[in-house]
Design a protein around this motif. Structure first.
Motif, short mmCIF file in Angstrom:
data_model
loop_
_atom_site.label_atom_id
_atom_site.label_comp_id
_atom_site.label_asym_id
_atom_site.label_seq_id
_atom_site.Cartn_x
_atom_site.Cartn_y
_atom_site.Cartn_z
N ASN A 1 0.81 -1.23 0.00
CA ASN A 1 0.00 0.00 0.00
C ASN A 1 0.84 1.28 0.00
O ASN A 1 0.50 2.26 0.66
N ALA A 2 1.92 1.25 -0.73
CA ALA A 2 2.76 2.45 -0.87
C ALA A 2 1.96 3.54 -1.57
O ALA A 2 1.18 3.26 -2.48
N VAL A 3 2.14 4.77 -1.10
CA VAL A 3 1.34 5.87 -1.64
C VAL A 3 2.21 6.78 -2.49
O VAL A 3 3.31 7.18 -2.11
N LYS A 4 1.68 7.10 -3.68
CA LYS A 4 2.36 8.05 -4.55
C LYS A 4 1.35 9.17 -4.81
O LYS A 4 0.14 8.91 -4.85
N GLU A 5 1.82 10.41 -4.92
CA GLU A 5 0.87 11.50 -5.14
C GLU A 5 1.06 12.11 -6.52
O GLU A 5 2.19 12.34 -6.96
N VAL A 6 -0.04 12.37 -7.19
CA VAL A 6 -0.01 13.01 -8.50
C VAL A 6 -0.70 14.36 -8.36
O VAL A 6 -1.84 14.43 -7.89
N GLU A 7 -0.01 15.41 -8.73
CA GLU A 7 -0.62 16.73 -8.60
C GLU A 7 -1.59 16.98 -9.74
O GLU A 7 -1.26 16.77 -10.92
N VAL A 8 -2.80 17.39 -9.41
CA VAL A 8 -3.80 17.71 -10.44
C VAL A 8 -4.27 19.15 -10.22
O VAL A 8 -3.49 19.98 -9.76
N GLY A 9 -5.54 19.45 -10.52
CA GLY A 9 -6.05 20.80 -10.26
C GLY A 9 -6.53 20.92 -8.82
O GLY A 9 -6.41 19.98 -8.03
N ASP A 10 -7.09 22.07 -8.46
CA ASP A 10 -7.59 22.27 -7.10
C ASP A 10 -8.90 21.51 -6.87
O ASP A 10 -9.80 21.52 -7.69
N ASN A 11 -8.99 20.87 -5.72
CA ASN A 11 -10.18 20.17 -5.26
C ASN A 11 -10.70 19.09 -6.23
O ASN A 11 -11.84 19.14 -6.69
N PRO A 12 -9.85 18.09 -6.50
CA PRO A 12 -10.28 16.98 -7.36
C PRO A 12 -11.36 16.16 -6.67
O PRO A 12 -11.26 15.87 -5.48
N ASP A 13 -12.40 15.80 -7.39
CA ASP A 13 -13.52 15.09 -6.78
C ASP A 13 -13.92 13.89 -7.63
O ASP A 13 -13.53 12.76 -7.36
N GLU A 14 -14.67 14.12 -8.71
CA GLU A 14 -15.22 13.00 -9.47
C GLU A 14 -14.15 12.35 -10.35
O GLU A 14 -13.27 13.02 -10.91
N LEU A 15 -14.25 11.00 -10.49
CA LEU A 15 -13.30 10.23 -11.27
C LEU A 15 -14.07 9.36 -12.26
O LEU A 15 -15.15 8.87 -11.94
N ALA A 16 -13.49 9.16 -13.46
CA ALA A 16 -14.13 8.26 -14.43
C ALA A 16 -13.08 7.67 -15.36
O ALA A 16 -12.12 8.33 -15.73
N PHE A 17 -13.28 6.40 -15.74
CA PHE A 17 -12.43 5.77 -16.76
C PHE A 17 -12.92 6.19 -18.14
O PHE A 17 -14.13 6.29 -18.37
N ASP A 18 -11.97 6.37 -19.05
CA ASP A 18 -12.38 6.58 -20.43
C ASP A 18 -12.20 5.28 -21.21
O ASP A 18 -11.90 4.23 -20.65
#
Lengths: 354, 618
Positions: free
Chosen positions: A200-217
């Motif tokens: 369960n190693a954690v890696k962080e990816v910086e995105v925009g402010d306040n990421p919420d909804e996620l979806a696969f394309d």
């Protein structure tokens, strides 16, 4: 289709196609009263209305309120945040109550309840026999947020993983748990990637402010809808614009960033057949997944608090004034016209297909 | 979830004051100087006075007293939590609490937390139904509650000690000393309450965790006659509260809380009165301070706060033109400053007002009073307010009272300046205004008293917080509400040989309808009944107290409700008086039938509980 015919066909196919019949619901017996329908999760209200689940049958002929209470004669409190599904089970997450209630997803009979080890739980996702639950911890603390891992054999929290503030929704691919960090009552701008195959190693990816909804394309990459943040310490509030970010799931890097402008802050997102649908300022917009700019024309008008898409139909809930009945509206995406609407309970928020 | 912050904003109750008001003393009533002005200029209103023996029956908070002895409905967030009133179907900021003539509703949220007022500290408590903004300022729409201290200019020196112990480790101590001479009066009262407040939630394995509270109230009043025509008076009250706020009972689980709320309110009033038989002139200066700190986690010294200071100067001149006509002119200036974690760009307020009151007795049977008030301020546009009331004594046994008035509730600091997660104040708000009227009839026959009052209140521009975008709520002047209903009060008291019997009952029927939706407002019960019977035989007395609170809607579409409930309390008192020693022992049992009920959603109320109290006077 009458019941006998259904039964007969079901048994027949079951015998012949025993290994692949799982995927074909229409050929199955209803596995309970709430099979073949839509489940709407309601948050409830601080004024004293408990969160609840409503059911609408797929043919819209049957609607039932508060099905968990109907079956189990108890309520779950506020705020009912989300429901996760695993095999025949549904996991109802109630954040202020710090509980996850496990029910049979088709009968809604209570199976178990997780009451310890959670603090402000938000969402649950699953890898094999483990449930991953995002927790805000103490909402006044930015440093105690965590992912609780639930052992599904006995429904207990077996371990926790500390993460950055405000973990929210999750998607899982290749043993990796992608967690959007909306930031709780504060703000954040990362997606955590937790490797279940690597302690369960954690890696962080910086995105925009306040990421919420996620979806696969279509390609299996993950789109992240970042709502933008609001700085409440200045007046008028300083806002950052939202962003749509695509994370490449092969190397967990940001592949695409599409910026909203003019302090626009999108809220909901759903993906359907090559298109991303999102809401902004009480309108629904549709964008092709290969587009590099945002659409300018909306497809549907409405102030929605939750949105899901299935079979070319968009299901959206309106929470109205947050202290009275809400509404479920259904739109046909071939012409974007509203086809049906149903009264809901207090603060309908999430729509699931059962 | 996102509106939890807002709920805190809305429910967290703070305290303090408002300006303009007046009321006081008029020409000396022999040696007892009390609030005769309230009676003088409220003849067309329903005034109910709560007697000492009634005050002693309930717990020491104003919530407990009024819940069981009036038609006022309380939204109390668990026993001891924040508590706001709904009087005649109006909102929490539409009942004014008047301390010795001064409106003490909070500048921050417009309300008074009734659990911060200790009833032990006042000599009399009155309920005045109906609109009173002309005389009592912002928020006097449903009615006003008057907390008064009396001054006795007669030779005396009295000490009262009261100690009490009860269930849930509830402990109270009260001490009051009064001292009087012909020209001097002084009193000091101290009140302390501590409670674990960890009552059982009936039908569950849980208790009211994190509900413990400590409250300290200090009162001090002094009056000095400089000469026959000049009286100086000083009033002071300080409240210090340290309360934890319990969690919620959510279905079969307890949502734990570690919230803590500390608040301090202090009020001082200095008044110089100069009077003859012809006129009374009063110059007063008051300072009101309120401060709260809210800790999201009681183990961490991090908090949000709000505070305000209100400085009031007032000049009041009452002139008797003749036996039948009196005029009263009042000017009032208030300077109010608020600040807090979530107030940005909060302006200080300057409010200047002028009031004229004209009272005329047309005959021995009929008198009326006309009041008008205009204020000017830098913050909002203020309407012209008026009131007209009258009383007609049809016979010795039958009186008719009526009144009509225009009243207001000014936007609070929260409404105007709040800036925080989830909410944004609106500096463009205007005051809520009401036009209202009532008619009351009072019958008295020997030992029997009956009063029936019907009222109507139309309130416009009600301020409501609504979602203006996905994550931000803001207040707007949006609602119009019609409230109407009836209040019936019946009293019977009699005595024979060494026995005394008294019976009091109140019934309130309350409709409060949002004009746009035609629905009843949430948390306004249609029916409320309070009754009490007490019987005294020699030095023993017993009482039985009953409350029925009808169901309340908890959604604006009236689809969901909290069930109504009834609660019974009983008590027994033994009074010993002799030359050397005076004491009273009270034993009380509350919620006698161990009813499981909720007053506010998700917050169970206490199970059956007991209290023993000793009052010693020397």
């Amino acid at each position: 289709m009458n019941f006998k015919k259904l039964l007969y066909t079901g048994i027949l196919f079951g015998l012949i196609l025993s290994s692949c019949s799982d995927d074909d619901d229409s050929m199955q017996l209803p596995r309970g009263e709430y099979d073949n329908g839509i489940l709407i999760s309601h948050e409830g209200s601080f004024s004293g209305v408990s969160g609840q689940v409503s059911f609408v049958s797929n043919d819209f002929s049957d609607t039932q309120d508060d099905i968990y209470n109907t079956v189990n004669n108890e309520t779950l409190g506020i705020f009912q945040q989300s429901i996760g599904f695993k095999d025949d089970l549904a996991f109802i997450v109630v954040d202020n109550a710090n509980t996850i209630t496990v029910v049979n997803r088709f009968t809604f009979e209570k199976v178990d309840q997780i009451t310890t080890g959670l603090q402000t739980p938000r969402y649950i996702s699953f890898i094999d026999d483990k449930g991953y639950v995002t927790n805000w911890g103490d909402t006044s603390s930015a440093t105690d947020d965590f992912i609780a891992i639930i052992d599904l054999s006995d429904y207990t929290v077996s371990t926790t993983i500390p993460v950055s503030e405000g973990p929210e929704q999750m998607l899982i691919k290749d043993g990796l748990v992608y967690v959007s960090h909306k930031g709780g009552f504060g703000s954040n701008n990362i997606v955590s990637v937790i490797d279940s195959n690597n302690s369960n190693a954690v890696k962080e990816v910086e995105v925009g402010d306040n990421p919420d909804e996620l979806a696969f394309d279509t390609a299996g990459n993950i789109w992240v809808l970042c709502g933008g943040k609001t700085d409440f310490s200045v007046t008028p509030f300083a806002k950052t614009s939202g962003t749509l970010v695509k994370i490449n799931t092969s190397d967990q890097t940001v592949a695409t960033t599409i910026n909203f402008t003019g302090e626009e802050q999108p809220e909901l997102m759903a993906y359907y057949e090559g298109n991303i649908y999102y809401t902004l300022n009480s309108k629904v917009y549709k964008m092709d997944e290969s587009a590099t700019t945002l659409p300018t024309e909306s497809v549907i008008d409405g102030s929605f608090y939750g949105m899901s898409i299935r079979d070319n139909k968009l299901y959206a809930v309106d929470a109205k004034d947050f202290s009275a009945k809400g509404e479920l509206k259904i739109f046909d995406l071939s012409n974007n016209q509203e086809t049906n609407s149903f009264d809901m309970g207090v603060v309908p928020a999430k729509i699931y297909f059962n | 979830m996102k509106y939890r912050i807002l709920c805190i904003l809305v429910t967290v109750v703070i305290f303090t004051q408002q300006s303009f008001t007046q009321e006081n003393i008029n020409i000396l009533d022999e040696v007892l100087v009390s609030d005769t002005k309230l009676n003088k200029f409220s003849e067309g209103y329903k005034l109910s006075k709560l007697s000492d023996s009634v005050i002693r029956q309930n717990d020491n908070s104003l919530t407990g007293l009024l819940r069981y002895n009036s038609t006022i409905y309380f939204r109390e967030n668990g026993i001891g939590g924040t508590s706001s009133a709904s009087f005649r179907g109006t909102g929490a900021s539409q009942t004014a609490v008047i301390w010795n003539g001064i409106n003490i509703n909070s500048q921050l949220n417009g309300q008074t937390d009734f659990n911060t007022i200790s009833v032990n500290n006042y000599d009399n408590i009155l309920i005045r139904g109906g609109g009173g903004s002309v005389q009592y300022g912002s928020g006097a729409i449903g009615g006003s509650i008057h907390l008064n201290n009396d001054f006795r200019f007669v030779n005396h020196f009295e000490n009262t000690i009261r100690i009490a112990h009860g269930s849930f480790n509830t402990n109270e101590a009260h001490y009051k000393v009064k001292f009087g001479r012909e020209k001097v009066y002084s009193d000091v009262g101290v009140d302390y309450l501590y409670s674990d407040n960890d009552y059982k939630y009936l039908g569950t394995p849980f208790r009211n965790e994190n509900g413990d509270l400590r409250k300290l109230n200090i009162n001090a009043n002094t009056g000095v006659f400089i000469n026959e025509k000049n009286l100086l008076k000083f009033y002071h009250n300080t409240f210090i509260g340290d309360r934890n706020f319990s969690g919620l009972l959510l279905g079969n689980s307890l949502s734990s809380s570690n919230d803590k709320f500390k608040d301090t309110n202090s009020r001082s009033l200095l008044e110089w009165k100069n009077f003859t038989k012809q006129y009374t002139s009063r110059l007063s200066v008051a300072h009101l301070h309120e401060m709260f700190r809210f800790f999201d986690n009681n183990e961490i010294e991090e908090y949000s706060f709000g505070k305000s200071n209100n400085l009031i100067t007032k000049y009041d001149f009452l002139y008797k033109i003749n036996e039948d006509i009196q005029v009263n002119a009042i000017t009032d200036y208030s300077w109010i400053q608020g600040e807090g974690t979530n107030f940005i760009n909060a302006e200080s307020r300057n409010i200047f007002s002028g009031t004229l009151i004209f009272k005329h007795a047309l005959s021995k049977k009929f008198n009326y009073t006309f009041n008008v008030r205009q204020e000017a301020t830098n913050v909002y546009d203020s309407p012209l307010l008026f009131a007209l009331d009258g009383k007609y004594n049809v016979s010795d046994n039958y009186k008719i009272k009526f009144n009509t008035s225009k009243n207001y509730r000014i936007p609070t600091y929260n409404d105007l300046y709040w800036l925080g997660p989830g909410g944004e104040g609106n500096p463009d708000l205007v005051p809520e205004t009401s036009i209202q009227g009532e008619i009351g009839q009072e019958f008295s026959f020997k030992d029997f008293l009956l009063s029936v009052t019907a009222y109507y209140i139309n309130t416009e521009d009600l301020i409501r917080w609504i979602p203006v975008s996905g994550s931000v709520w803001s207040p707007v002047n949006v609602d119009e509400v019609n409230s109407y209903g009836a209040e019936i009060n019946a009293e019977y008291s009699t005595s024979w040989s060494k026995n005394a019997l008294s019976f009091i009952t109140n019934y309130g029927y309350t409709k409060s309808i949002n004009k746009e939706t035609d629905n009843q407002l949430i948390y306004v019960p249609l029916h409320k009944v309070t009754s009490s019977v007490s019987f005294t035989h020699k030095s023993l007395s017993a009482y039985y107290q009953f409350l029925y609170n009808g169901s309340v809607f908890i959604t604006t579409d009236n689809a969901n409700e909290i069930d109504g409930y009834d609660v019974s309390n009983v008590g027994l008192a033994y009074t010993h008086s002799s030359k050397h020693m005076n004491f009273i022992i009270d034993v009380k049992a509350n919620n006698l039938f161990n009813k499981n009920y909720q007053n506010v959603g998700f917050r169970p109320m206490p199970n059956r509980n007991y209290q023993i109290q000793l009052t010693y006077k020397f």
